[in-house]
Design a protein around this motif. Structure first.
Motif, short mmCIF file in Angstrom:
data_model
loop_
_atom_site.label_atom_id
_atom_site.label_comp_id
_atom_site.label_asym_id
_atom_site.label_seq_id
_atom_site.Cartn_x
_atom_site.Cartn_y
_atom_site.Cartn_z
N GLY A 61 37.68 22.50 47.05
CA GLY A 61 38.85 22.27 46.23
C GLY A 61 39.07 23.31 45.16
O GLY A 61 40.14 23.39 44.60
N ARG A 62 38.07 24.09 44.85
CA ARG A 62 38.25 25.16 43.87
C ARG A 62 38.77 26.40 44.59
O ARG A 62 38.70 26.52 45.79
CB ARG A 62 36.92 25.48 43.19
N ARG A 63 39.24 27.32 43.79
CA ARG A 63 39.72 28.56 44.37
C ARG A 63 38.56 29.49 44.69
O ARG A 63 37.45 29.30 44.20
CB ARG A 63 40.69 29.22 43.40
N HIS A 64 38.84 30.49 45.48
CA HIS A 64 37.82 31.45 45.92
C HIS A 64 37.05 32.02 44.73
O HIS A 64 37.65 32.54 43.81
CB HIS A 64 38.48 32.57 46.71
N GLY A 65 35.73 31.90 44.76
CA GLY A 65 34.89 32.48 43.72
C GLY A 65 34.76 31.66 42.46
O GLY A 65 33.99 32.00 41.58
N GLU A 66 35.51 30.57 42.34
CA GLU A 66 35.46 29.77 41.11
C GLU A 66 34.33 28.76 41.19
O GLU A 66 34.08 28.15 42.22
CB GLU A 66 36.80 29.04 40.91
N ALA A 67 33.63 28.60 40.08
CA ALA A 67 32.53 27.64 39.99
C ALA A 67 32.65 26.86 38.69
O ALA A 67 33.21 27.36 37.71
CB ALA A 67 31.19 28.37 40.03
N ASP A 68 32.15 25.62 38.68
CA ASP A 68 32.17 24.81 37.45
C ASP A 68 31.26 25.38 36.39
O ASP A 68 31.60 25.41 35.21
CB ASP A 68 31.76 23.36 37.75
#
Length: 107
Positions: A61-68
């Motif tokens: 559900g996150r965009r490419h390369g995005e992490a919490d």
């Protein structure tokens, strides 16, 4: 090109940041020291680190390369940007294992 010592210190600082021991401003200050002339001052006053934790599974559900959150093995960079979709300030982190870039929201 950073030296191996600088990469080691930057990785340690990233782990301290991920563990909420330092905030984003302090991370920036210490990264300036790391890539400047004072590696010893960059880690001054921080407790010793234990072994790195295993990476958490990525949620969909996150965009490419995005992490919490940043992983303990990722190296923080000085690079930040405002995500045009969410208007959040994102910091760029690099995974030294595969040199992939990851984008973590600043708190």
């Amino acid at each position: 090109m950073p030296t191996p010592e600088q990469e080691h210190v930057a990785t340690a600082l990233g782990r301290h940041y991920a563990a909420d021991r330092i905030d984003a401003d302090e991370l920036d200050r210490r990264l300036d020291l790391t890539f400047g002339a004072s590696l010893a001052d960059a880690l001054a006053g921080l407790p010793p680190l234990g072994p790195a934790e295993a990476p958490r599974r990525r949620r969909w559900g996150r965009r490419h390369g995005e992490a919490d959150v940043a992983q303990p093995t990722w190296v923080p960079t000085k690079e930040r940007f405002i995500d045009p979709g969410s208007q959040r300030v994102m910091r760029v982190w690099v995974d030294p294992a595969d040199h992939r870039r990851h984008y973590v929201p600043e708190s």
